[in-house]
Design an enzyme around this catalytic site. Structure first.
Site, PDB file in Angstrom:
ATOM      1  CG  HIS A 271      -2.088   0.937   1.042  1.00 13.56           C
ATOM      2  ND1 HIS A 271      -2.012   2.286   1.252  1.00 13.56           N
ATOM      3  CD2 HIS A 271      -3.342   0.682   0.607  1.00 13.56           C
ATOM      4  CE1 HIS A 271      -3.194   2.837   0.983  1.00 13.56           C
ATOM      5  NE2 HIS A 271      -4.015   1.882   0.588  1.00 13.56           N
ATOM      6  CG  ASP A 328      -8.268  -4.814  -2.947  1.00 17.25           C
ATOM      7  OD1 ASP A 328      -7.517  -3.835  -3.144  1.00 17.25           O
ATOM      8  OD2 ASP A 328      -9.508  -4.761  -3.048  1.00 17.25           O
TER       9      ASP A 328
HETATM   10  C1  SDX Z   1      -6.231  -0.370  -3.154  1.00 13.35           C
HETATM   11  O1  SDX Z   1      -4.685   4.327  -2.421  1.00 13.35           O
HETATM   12  C2  SDX Z   1      -5.498   3.619  -1.769  1.00 13.35           C
HETATM   13  O2  SDX Z   1      -5.852   3.936  -0.637  1.00 13.35           O
HETATM   14  C3  SDX Z   1      -6.030   2.378  -2.465  1.00 13.35           C
HETATM   15  C4  SDX Z   1      -6.995   1.509  -1.652  1.00 13.35           C
HETATM   16  C5  SDX Z   1      -8.298   2.222  -1.387  1.00 13.35           C
HETATM   17  O3  SDX Z   1      -8.982   1.880  -0.400  1.00 13.35           O
HETATM   18  O4  SDX Z   1      -8.701   3.045  -2.231  1.00 13.35           O
HETATM   19  O5  SDX Z   1      -6.370   1.169  -0.428  1.00 13.35           O
HETATM   20  C6  SDX Z   1      -7.371   0.237  -2.393  1.00 13.35           C
HETATM   21  O6  SDX Z   1      -6.058  -0.051  -4.291  1.00 13.35           O
HETATM   22  C7  SDX Z   1      -5.307  -1.312  -2.435  1.00 13.35           C
HETATM   23  C8  SDX Z   1      -4.130  -1.790  -3.357  1.00 13.35           C
HETATM   24  C9  SDX Z   1      -4.644  -2.939  -4.247  1.00 13.35           C
HETATM   25  N1  SDX Z   1      -3.611  -3.319  -5.187  1.00 13.35           N
HETATM   26  C10 SDX Z   1      -2.884  -4.449  -5.051  1.00 13.35           C
HETATM   27  O7  SDX Z   1      -2.985  -5.205  -4.096  1.00 13.35           O
HETATM   28  C11 SDX Z   1      -1.908  -4.733  -6.201  1.00 13.35           C
HETATM   29  C12 SDX Z   1      -0.599  -5.242  -5.636  1.00 13.35           C
HETATM   30  N2  SDX Z   1       0.051  -4.129  -4.909  1.00 13.35           N
HETATM   31  C13 SDX Z   1       1.015  -3.339  -5.624  1.00 13.35           C
HETATM   32  O8  SDX Z   1       0.843  -3.214  -6.997  1.00 13.35           O
HETATM   33  C14 SDX Z   1       1.432  -2.085  -4.851  1.00 13.35           C
HETATM   34  O9  SDX Z   1       1.799  -2.478  -3.607  1.00 13.35           O
HETATM   35  C15 SDX Z   1       0.466  -0.930  -4.748  1.00 13.35           C
HETATM   36  C16 SDX Z   1      -0.102  -0.552  -6.051  1.00 13.35           C
HETATM   37  C17 SDX Z   1      -0.629  -1.232  -3.807  1.00 13.35           C
HETATM   38  C18 SDX Z   1       1.252   0.273  -4.184  1.00 13.35           C
HETATM   39  O10 SDX Z   1       2.170   0.614  -5.155  1.00 13.35           O
HETATM   40  P1  SDX Z   1       3.345   1.650  -4.862  1.00 13.35           P
HETATM   41  O11 SDX Z   1       3.147   2.372  -3.588  1.00 13.35           O
HETATM   42  O12 SDX Z   1       3.509   2.444  -6.123  1.00 13.35           O
HETATM   43  O13 SDX Z   1       4.593   0.700  -4.636  1.00 13.35           O
HETATM   44  P2  SDX Z   1       5.617   0.359  -5.762  1.00 13.35           P
HETATM   45  O14 SDX Z   1       4.888  -0.226  -6.918  1.00 13.35           O
HETATM   46  O15 SDX Z   1       6.483   1.553  -5.986  1.00 13.35           O
HETATM   47  O16 SDX Z   1       6.504  -0.808  -5.076  1.00 13.35           O
HETATM   48  C19 SDX Z   1       7.606  -0.480  -4.217  1.00 13.35           C
HETATM   49  C20 SDX Z   1       8.472  -1.749  -4.196  1.00 13.35           C
HETATM   50  C21 SDX Z   1       8.860  -2.246  -5.603  1.00 13.35           C
HETATM   51  O17 SDX Z   1      10.045  -3.040  -5.483  1.00 13.35           O
HETATM   52  P3  SDX Z   1      11.517  -2.319  -5.675  1.00 13.35           P
HETATM   53  O18 SDX Z   1      11.399  -1.372  -6.849  1.00 13.35           O
HETATM   54  O19 SDX Z   1      11.792  -1.643  -4.363  1.00 13.35           O
HETATM   55  O20 SDX Z   1      12.442  -3.499  -5.961  1.00 13.35           O
HETATM   56  O21 SDX Z   1       7.686  -2.823  -3.614  1.00 13.35           O
HETATM   57  C22 SDX Z   1       7.476  -3.831  -4.595  1.00 13.35           C
HETATM   58  C23 SDX Z   1       7.739  -3.199  -5.938  1.00 13.35           C
HETATM   59  O22 SDX Z   1       8.144  -4.168  -6.885  1.00 13.35           O
HETATM   60  N3  SDX Z   1       6.062  -4.247  -4.451  1.00 13.35           N
HETATM   61  C24 SDX Z   1       5.630  -5.489  -4.563  1.00 13.35           C
HETATM   62  C25 SDX Z   1       4.255  -5.439  -4.300  1.00 13.35           C
HETATM   63  N4  SDX Z   1       3.889  -4.177  -4.037  1.00 13.35           N
HETATM   64  C26 SDX Z   1       5.020  -3.432  -4.138  1.00 13.35           C
HETATM   65  N5  SDX Z   1       6.292  -6.650  -4.868  1.00 13.35           N
HETATM   66  C27 SDX Z   1       5.522  -7.778  -4.901  1.00 13.35           C
HETATM   67  N6  SDX Z   1       4.180  -7.790  -4.645  1.00 13.35           N
HETATM   68  C28 SDX Z   1       3.519  -6.657  -4.348  1.00 13.35           C
HETATM   69  N7  SDX Z   1       2.226  -6.681  -4.095  1.00 13.35           N
END
Ligand code: SDX
Length: 393
Positions: A271, A328
């Site tokens: 998140h 989720d």
């Molecule tokens: C919702 O904003 C809100 O409040 C949203 C929400 C709401 O109520 O409205 O809370 C609802 O959308 C929840 C999120 C649902 N999405 C997912 O579960 C999809 C999986 N999660 C990721 O895609 C991610 O964690 C996000 C989208 C939730 C957050 O993305 P960020 O903050 O842009 O984080 P990032 O993509 O920059 O990741 C940072 C690091 C990266 O690795 P490095 O570059 O440091 O090597 O963390 C890793 C990412 O690769 N990473 C993950 C991961 N989430 C982040 N690696 C594996 N699995 C994951 N789920």
């Protein structure tokens, strides 16, 4: 008395804004609706009460609650003309596409709700949308399975009426058990608002141009649809099913999710704001366990979800990046236990989030605020000249 507050959104150029609706403390995992921690809604969950709180700024008294509930019941039906729109969609049409289209279509049948110059009209529009999104969702499902539409029941409350429209048949009325009613009320209210997430910011952006409430919420549905946002709850179920069918083990899936080249993510994890835990996920995990126990059922997908969380909590990759279950990760287990099909999960998220979108739209548009116009950092080429076609490479 309604407490409708329209703040000068201060949103015009910066993309950030001031709001009095919801606050999040990402470091401490605290989520408050108009100052009330979400944990305080867990044991007598009432989505309609939370919808009022978010939109009008205070908990409704008995009279306000009774009147609002009556309004939701009174406007649950869709104009019969809207059925032709459903008939025009293929059975396999994505329910989120139908939802966004039908919310916009609603505005064509209720032009009186375009100009919301006073609180009375705004309240009618809010009640109309919150009630009818439920009917639209149920009708989209009924259309997808080729079953007749079930009209809203004039005596049923919000959640039982939704499940009635989803699962009753002309000669077999669905009976909503209290534990199912409470579980779905809680799922909806835990999704009701979340400050400036992607879809809510979209609603505020659209509302800032003075576009009507229906257009802004239809845009919010489209933003929510993405798998990185509300679409994640569908992706989580697909991930759990894949593991359950033995195509991959939890350990292998986690390994894949750590490999950036795999493009695979542990869906329902991570998140942008919560860095210790998502309080909603903690409550939803408890509700999933409780509901299945009360129904006398086990769901292997819940065991798999628990195993994935256990592995990730021990894995430095997830711990260092502060990645924990988000809203989720467990919500789909509850919806599945009630019989909601996976392709309707994000629609349920939209139903839950609608009161938050409405509250933010009013806070943004109701303030008569300026149009949102974020700026950018330009990184493209500077001052080039035009090259005639016959001189190009
Ligand atoms: C919702 O904003 C809100 O409040 C949203 C929400 C709401 O109520 O409205 O809370 C609802 O959308 C929840 C999120 C649902 N999405 C997912 O579960 C999809 C999986 N999660 C990721 O895609 C991610 O964690 C996000 C989208 C939730 C957050 O993305 P960020 O903050 O842009 O984080 P990032 O993509 O920059 O990741 C940072 C690091 C990266 O690795 P490095 O570059 O440091 O090597 O963390 C890793 C990412 O690769 N990473 C993950 C991961 N989430 C982040 N690696 C594996 N699995 C994951 N789920």
């Amino acid at each position: 008395r309604t407490g409708l507050i329209a703040l000068d959104p201060g949103y015009a150029n910066t993309g950030s804004c001031r709001s009095a609706i919801t606050s999040i403390d990402g470091e401490r995992g605290i989520l408050r609706y108009r100052g009330i921690p979400i944990e305080q809604f867990e044991h007598s969950p009432n989505f309609v009460e939370v919808a009022w709180l978010l939109i009008f700024g205070h908990l409704p008294n008995a009279r306000e609650y009774a009147d609002f509930s009556a309004e939701l019941t009174a406007c649950a039906n869709l104009d019969e003309g809207m059925k032709h729109h459903f008939e025009g969609f293929p059975r396999a049409a994505p329910p989120m596409a139908i939802l966004s289209a039908m919310i916009n279509a609603l505005s064509c049948f209720h032009p009186e709700l375009f100009e919301l110059e006073d609180e009375q009209r705004f309240r009618a529009a809010a009640a109309g949308l919150i009630s009818r999104i439920r009917t639209i969702a149920a009708y989209a499902y009924r259309h997808s399975i080729g079953r007749p539409y079930i009209y809203p029941h004039p005596e049923q409350r919000y959640v039982p009426n939704f499940l009635h429209m989803m699962f009753s048949d002309p000669y077999a009325e669905y009976v909503c058990e209290p534990l199912v009613r409470d579980a779905i009320n809680l799922v909806l209210l835990l999704h009701a608002d979340h400050e400036q997430n992607c879809s809510t910011s979209t609603v505020r952006m659209v509302g800032s141009s003075q576009a009507n409430l229906f257009a802004a919420c239809a845009a919010g549905v489209c933003a929510l649809w993405g798998p990185l946002h509300g679409g994640a709850n569908v992706a989580v179920l697909r991930m759990l099913e894949e593991i359950h069918q033995g195509r991959i083990t939890p350990e292998q899936y986690v390994r894949l999710a750590k490999d950036r080249d795999s493009k695979v993510r542990l869906m329902g994890f991570g998140h942008r704001v919560y860095k210790q835990f998502d309080p909603r996920a903690q409550i939803l995990a408890r509700v999933a366990e409780r509901l299945l126990a009360q129904l006398g059922r086990r769901d292997p997908l819940l065991d798999i979800a628990r195993r994935l969380e256990e592995i990730a909590r021990e894995d430095p990759y997830f711990v260092e990046r502060q990645l924990y279950p988000n809203v989720d990760f467990y919500s789909g287990i509850i919806l599945r236990a009630v019989g909601i099909p996976t392709n309707m999960f994000t629609v349920m998220f939209a139903m839950g989030r609608l009161p938050g979108w409405i509250a933010h739209w009013w806070e943004q548009a109701g303030a008569g605020g300026r149009i949102a116009r974020p700026r950018q950092l330009y990184v493209g080429p500077e001052s080039l000249d035009y090259v005639p076609m016959d001189e190009r490479g």
